[in-house]
Motif scaffolding. Structure first.
Motif, PDB file in Angstrom:
ATOM      1  N   ASP A   1       6.489  14.996  -2.193  1.00 31.70           N
ATOM      2  CA  ASP A   1       5.149  15.235  -2.714  1.00 31.70           C
ATOM      3  C   ASP A   1       4.202  14.341  -1.929  1.00 31.70           C
ATOM      4  OD1 ASP A   1       2.799  14.726  -4.707  1.00 31.70           O
ATOM      5  OD2 ASP A   1       3.876  16.426  -5.549  1.00 31.70           O
ATOM      6  N   THR A   2       2.971  14.795  -1.760  1.00 29.99           N
ATOM      7  CA  THR A   2       2.027  14.000  -0.971  1.00 29.99           C
ATOM      8  C   THR A   2       1.468  12.818  -1.747  1.00 29.99           C
ATOM      9  OG1 THR A   2       0.233  15.492  -1.636  1.00 29.99           O
ATOM     10  CG2 THR A   2       1.371  15.975   0.437  1.00 29.99           C
ATOM     11  N   CYS A   3       1.531  12.836  -3.066  1.00 34.23           N
ATOM     12  CA  CYS A   3       1.032  11.716  -3.868  1.00 34.23           C
ATOM     13  C   CYS A   3       2.027  10.558  -3.815  1.00 34.23           C
ATOM     14  CB  CYS A   3       0.844  12.127  -5.325  1.00 34.23           C
ATOM     15  SG  CYS A   3      -0.467  13.327  -5.595  1.00 34.23           S
ATOM     16  N   PRO A   4       1.534   9.322  -3.751  1.00 31.88           N
ATOM     17  CA  PRO A   4       2.456   8.196  -3.867  1.00 31.88           C
ATOM     18  C   PRO A   4       3.071   8.165  -5.257  1.00 31.88           C
ATOM     19  CG  PRO A   4       0.190   7.432  -3.997  1.00 31.88           C
ATOM     20  CD  PRO A   4       0.134   8.891  -3.639  1.00 31.88           C
ATOM     21  N   VAL A   5       4.267   7.606  -5.335  1.00 35.50           N
ATOM     22  CA  VAL A   5       5.034   7.600  -6.587  1.00 35.50           C
ATOM     23  C   VAL A   5       5.310   6.162  -6.989  1.00 35.50           C
ATOM     24  CG1 VAL A   5       7.185   8.267  -7.721  1.00 35.50           C
ATOM     25  CG2 VAL A   5       6.116   9.808  -6.055  1.00 35.50           C
TER      26      VAL A   5
ATOM     27  N   TRP B   1      -1.697   8.393  -8.261  1.00 33.49           N
ATOM     28  CA  TRP B   1      -0.252   8.217  -8.175  1.00 33.49           C
ATOM     29  C   TRP B   1       0.472   9.174  -9.114  1.00 33.49           C
ATOM     30  CZ3 TRP B   1       2.483   3.860  -5.792  1.00 33.49           C
ATOM     31  CH2 TRP B   1       1.649   3.044  -5.028  1.00 33.49           C
ATOM     32  N   ASN B   2       1.654   9.570  -8.729  1.00 30.26           N
ATOM     33  CA  ASN B   2       2.602  10.181  -9.652  1.00 30.26           C
ATOM     34  C   ASN B   2       3.399   9.063 -10.305  1.00 30.26           C
ATOM     35  OD1 ASN B   2       1.746  12.729  -8.943  1.00 30.26           O
ATOM     36  ND2 ASN B   2       3.544  13.237  -7.709  1.00 30.26           N
TER      37      ASN B   2
ATOM     38  N   GLY C   1       5.937   2.565  -5.073  1.00 29.30           N
ATOM     39  CA  GLY C   1       5.550   1.395  -5.852  1.00 29.30           C
ATOM     40  C   GLY C   1       6.503   1.157  -7.000  1.00 29.30           C
ATOM     41  N   LEU C   2       6.688  -0.121  -7.317  1.00 29.54           N
ATOM     42  CA  LEU C   2       7.534  -0.528  -8.443  1.00 29.54           C
ATOM     43  C   LEU C   2       6.795  -1.593  -9.227  1.00 29.54           C
ATOM     44  CD1 LEU C   2      10.194  -0.806 -10.060  1.00 29.54           C
ATOM     45  CD2 LEU C   2      10.989  -2.392  -8.279  1.00 29.54           C
TER      46      LEU C   2
END
Length: 251
Positions: free
Chosen positions: A3-7, A30-31, A87-88
């Motif tokens: 997916d193009t959205c950051p997760v 973000w997702n 991201g976390l």
């Protein structure tokens, strides 16, 4: 499927600061992978609200962070949702008093496994995906990592350890991954543990009396700081930002 959205994976995201963080990152495009342990209804409601705003942008994953096998499974599940992880946010935490003369081995395991061991092994399992995406990690620390709270030695030690991990990871994982921390002060008063009383009003006031801004902060104060570190701070790593109304000044 990518997916193009950051997760981002946010642990303990079903309520309180975790939920607000998920909402704030979602608003920034973000997702979200919403982790929960036992609050399934709240996690489902949050995901449904986010998905109503943007279709298929939030999913939920259950895991008990005291179980290392489930921590690793959480990482795998989070990465598999959209085929990436950018991201976390290690937000999930356990907080309750355990005076040294009363603390048990079970207290040690519950607090240290949730607050310190789980973030370590979760990040370890997420490393390949985070490296691939030039990821960002934000750990929720606490001002009590530097200014211990009476009768909470295990909690304070766990957060001091997480602060040390934050700085160590920032060195070890650069330049591919940035790692920072946020140390909240008085934002939301702790929820009472089963069988325990909540924080007494007079103790709450004593905390505010030591806070230069003389009030509690809001979940937005924390969520916006996390979003800043993840979205707007590409040259910041290894820093732990106090969001505490000045209380860490020690007055």
């Amino acid at each position: 499927m990518t997916d193009t959205c950051p997760v981002a994976l946010v642990t303990g995201a079903a309520h309180r600061l975790g939920a607000r963080t998920a909402q704030t990152l979602h608003a920034r495009g973000w997702n979200l992978v919403i982790h929960y342990r036992s609050r399934q209804d709240q996690a489902e409601t949050l995901a449904a609200d986010l998905n109503q705003t943007r279709v298929d942008s939030a999913r939920i994953v259950q895991a008990d962070l005291t179980d290392t096998a489930q921590v690793r499974a959480l990482a795998d599940a989070a990465i598999s949702q959209w085929g990436r992880l950018d991201g976390l946010v290690n937000n999930a935490s356990v907080f309750y008093p355990n005076p040294t003369d009363e603390a048990t081995a079970d207290d040690w395991d519950r607090i240290m496994h949730t607050n310190l061991r789980a973030p370590f092994f979760l990040l370890q399992a997420c490393l390949p995906a985070l490296r691939a995406g030039g990821g960002s990690v934000v750990n929720l620390i606490d001002i009590y990592s530097d200014h211990p709270l009476a009768d909470h030695p295990l909690y304070c030690a766990s957060k001091a350890g997480l602060a040390a991990l934050t700085r160590s990871w920032a060195r070890d994982l650069a330049p591919a991954i940035r790692v920072n921390g946020v140390s909240p002060g008085a934002i939301l008063w702790p929820e009472a543990e089963p069988g325990m009383a909540g924080m007494a009003p007079e103790y709450q006031q004593a905390i505010l009396d030591k806070t230069p801004l003389a009030r509690t902060g809001t979940p937005d104060d924390i969520a916006r700081t996390i979003a800043f570190l993840m979205c707007d701070a590409p040259f910041i790593t290894g820093q732990i930002l106090p969001v505490d109304g000045g209380r860490s000044l020690g007055i």
